[in-house]
Design a protein around this motif. Sequence first.
Motif, PDB file in Angstrom:
ATOM      1  N   SER A 208       0.848  -1.289  -0.164  1.00 53.59           N
ATOM      2  CA  SER A 208      -0.073  -0.093   0.006  1.00 53.59           C
ATOM      3  C   SER A 208       0.859   1.093   0.100  1.00 53.59           C
ATOM      4  N   THR A 209       0.268   2.357   0.053  1.00 53.81           N
ATOM      5  CA  THR A 209       0.871   3.455  -0.050  1.00 53.81           C
ATOM      6  C   THR A 209       0.431   4.689   1.138  1.00 53.81           C
ATOM      7  N   ILE A 210       1.259   5.302   1.582  1.00 53.66           N
ATOM      8  CA  ILE A 210       1.127   6.282   2.493  1.00 53.66           C
ATOM      9  C   ILE A 210       1.516   7.821   2.207  1.00 53.66           C
ATOM     10  N   TYR A 211       0.733   8.874   2.245  1.00 55.70           N
ATOM     11  CA  TYR A 211       1.179  10.101   1.779  1.00 55.70           C
ATOM     12  C   TYR A 211       1.029  11.184   2.956  1.00 55.70           C
ATOM     13  N   ALA A 212       1.792  12.115   2.927  1.00 50.84           N
ATOM     14  CA  ALA A 212       1.682  13.284   3.721  1.00 50.84           C
ATOM     15  C   ALA A 212       0.275  13.978   3.610  1.00 50.84           C
ATOM     16  N   ASN A 213      -0.251  14.623   4.451  1.00 49.71           N
ATOM     17  CA  ASN A 213      -1.774  15.195   4.111  1.00 49.71           C
ATOM     18  C   ASN A 213      -1.492  16.352   3.078  1.00 49.71           C
ATOM     19  N   SER A 214      -0.288  17.017   3.158  1.00 46.05           N
ATOM     20  CA  SER A 214       0.017  18.168   2.031  1.00 46.05           C
ATOM     21  C   SER A 214       0.147  17.888   0.733  1.00 46.05           C
ATOM     22  N   VAL A 215       0.222  16.528   0.441  1.00 47.17           N
ATOM     23  CA  VAL A 215       0.382  16.026  -1.007  1.00 47.17           C
ATOM     24  C   VAL A 215      -0.765  15.161  -1.199  1.00 47.17           C
ATOM     25  N   LYS A 216      -1.562  14.781  -0.420  1.00 46.73           N
ATOM     26  CA  LYS A 216      -2.535  13.869  -0.869  1.00 46.73           C
ATOM     27  C   LYS A 216      -3.629  14.410  -1.940  1.00 46.73           C
ATOM     28  N   GLY A 217      -3.709  13.548  -3.041  1.00 50.60           N
ATOM     29  CA  GLY A 217      -4.398  14.077  -4.073  1.00 50.60           C
ATOM     30  C   GLY A 217      -3.668  14.668  -5.393  1.00 50.60           C
ATOM     31  N   ARG A 218      -2.485  14.946  -4.971  1.00 56.06           N
ATOM     32  CA  ARG A 218      -1.395  15.821  -6.035  1.00 56.06           C
ATOM     33  C   ARG A 218      -0.247  14.802  -6.276  1.00 56.06           C
ATOM     34  N   PHE A 219       0.421  13.919  -5.442  1.00 57.03           N
ATOM     35  CA  PHE A 219       1.328  13.133  -5.661  1.00 57.03           C
ATOM     36  C   PHE A 219       1.020  11.770  -5.563  1.00 57.03           C
ATOM     37  N   THR A 220       1.510  11.069  -6.545  1.00 57.48           N
ATOM     38  CA  THR A 220       1.533   9.740  -6.615  1.00 57.48           C
ATOM     39  C   THR A 220       2.716   8.931  -6.639  1.00 57.48           C
ATOM     40  N   ILE A 221       2.837   8.038  -5.658  1.00 59.69           N
ATOM     41  CA  ILE A 221       4.194   7.268  -5.568  1.00 59.69           C
ATOM     42  C   ILE A 221       4.032   5.918  -6.465  1.00 59.69           C
ATOM     43  N   LEU A 222       4.855   5.627  -7.057  1.00 65.87           N
ATOM     44  CA  LEU A 222       4.799   4.398  -8.068  1.00 65.87           C
ATOM     45  C   LEU A 222       6.055   3.617  -7.842  1.00 65.87           C
ATOM     46  N   GLY A 223       6.154   2.312  -8.047  1.00 63.13           N
ATOM     47  CA  GLY A 223       7.230   1.578  -8.121  1.00 63.13           C
ATOM     48  C   GLY A 223       7.315   0.577  -9.178  1.00 63.13           C
TER      49      GLY A 223
ATOM     50  N   ASN B 101       9.191  -2.956  -9.648  1.00 59.89           N
ATOM     51  CA  ASN B 101      10.101  -4.077  -9.033  1.00 59.89           C
ATOM     52  C   ASN B 101      11.107  -4.301 -10.125  1.00 59.89           C
ATOM     53  N   ALA B 102      10.654  -4.630 -11.317  1.00 62.24           N
ATOM     54  CA  ALA B 102      11.662  -5.107 -12.400  1.00 62.24           C
ATOM     55  C   ALA B 102      12.633  -4.277 -12.746  1.00 62.24           C
ATOM     56  N   LYS B 103      12.473  -2.885 -12.519  1.00 65.78           N
ATOM     57  CA  LYS B 103      13.727  -2.060 -12.876  1.00 65.78           C
ATOM     58  C   LYS B 103      14.263  -1.478 -11.386  1.00 65.78           C
ATOM     59  N   ASN B 104      13.864  -2.013 -10.318  1.00 60.76           N
ATOM     60  CA  ASN B 104      14.305  -1.295  -9.164  1.00 60.76           C
ATOM     61  C   ASN B 104      14.339   0.065  -8.917  1.00 60.76           C
ATOM     62  N   THR B 105      12.982   0.777  -9.392  1.00 64.41           N
ATOM     63  CA  THR B 105      12.985   2.195  -9.651  1.00 64.41           C
ATOM     64  C   THR B 105      11.506   2.583  -9.019  1.00 64.41           C
ATOM     65  N   LEU B 106      11.967   3.699  -8.431  1.00 63.75           N
ATOM     66  CA  LEU B 106      10.775   4.217  -7.560  1.00 63.75           C
ATOM     67  C   LEU B 106      10.456   5.527  -8.214  1.00 63.75           C
ATOM     68  N   TYR B 107       9.300   5.874  -8.315  1.00 66.18           N
ATOM     69  CA  TYR B 107       8.815   7.148  -8.908  1.00 66.18           C
ATOM     70  C   TYR B 107       8.031   8.127  -8.130  1.00 66.18           C
ATOM     71  N   LEU B 108       7.856   9.484  -8.340  1.00 66.89           N
ATOM     72  CA  LEU B 108       7.132  10.389  -7.586  1.00 66.89           C
ATOM     73  C   LEU B 108       6.473  11.341  -8.561  1.00 66.89           C
ATOM     74  N   GLN B 109       5.202  11.152  -9.072  1.00 65.79           N
ATOM     75  CA  GLN B 109       4.347  11.960  -9.991  1.00 65.79           C
ATOM     76  C   GLN B 109       3.998  13.112  -9.293  1.00 65.79           C
ATOM     77  N   MET B 110       4.373  14.484  -9.510  1.00 65.33           N
ATOM     78  CA  MET B 110       3.909  15.482  -8.795  1.00 65.33           C
ATOM     79  C   MET B 110       3.276  16.467  -9.703  1.00 65.33           C
ATOM     80  N   ASN B 111       1.927  16.794  -9.172  1.00 66.81           N
ATOM     81  CA  ASN B 111       0.878  17.555 -10.095  1.00 66.81           C
ATOM     82  C   ASN B 111       0.607  18.411  -9.159  1.00 66.81           C
ATOM     83  N   SER B 112       0.046  19.569  -9.827  1.00 67.39           N
ATOM     84  CA  SER B 112      -0.420  20.833  -9.081  1.00 67.39           C
ATOM     85  C   SER B 112       0.506  21.540  -8.018  1.00 67.39           C
ATOM     86  N   LEU B 113       1.536  21.689  -8.550  1.00 65.23           N
ATOM     87  CA  LEU B 113       2.803  21.815  -7.648  1.00 65.23           C
ATOM     88  C   LEU B 113       2.712  23.186  -7.031  1.00 65.23           C
ATOM     89  N   ARG B 114       2.961  23.388  -5.870  1.00 70.95           N
ATOM     90  CA  ARG B 114       2.745  24.681  -5.357  1.00 70.95           C
ATOM     91  C   ARG B 114       4.198  25.162  -4.760  1.00 70.95           C
TER      92      ARG B 114
END
Length: 117
Positions: A56-71, A73-86
């Motif tokens: 599952s995923t956990i987000y800080a309240n300040s970024v909920k609904g704007r940021f998405t964490i994605l992983g 596993n095949a590439k051992n890479t973690l992503y953070l999609q950040m939208n509506s940046l402030r």
Amino acid sequence: QVQLVESGGGLVQAGGSLRLSCAASGSIFSINNMGWFRQAPGKQRELVATMTAVGSTIYANSVKGRFTILGNNAKNTLYLQMNSLRPEDTAVYYCKYTDYRALVDYWGQGTQVTVSS
């Protein structure tokens, strides 16, 4: 040993988007052991978003609904999609991997995100 390399930071106007990447190498057990943190000037490092052991995923309240964490596993890479940046999202963003067996945290070098108003 684990090595983490972040990329994707930059300068963006408020309302814009960025996608951060964290490439992990070495003794990686699972992408679920990884998360994103950030540190703004004069402030403590804080959690932004993290994967959990059960997938599952956990987000800080300040970024909920704007940021998405994605992983990928095949590439051992973690992503953070950040939208509506402030402007208050401006910080150095760090990737962290936790080795729960050795109880050791590994950190990347960080990538700067600057949001202009």
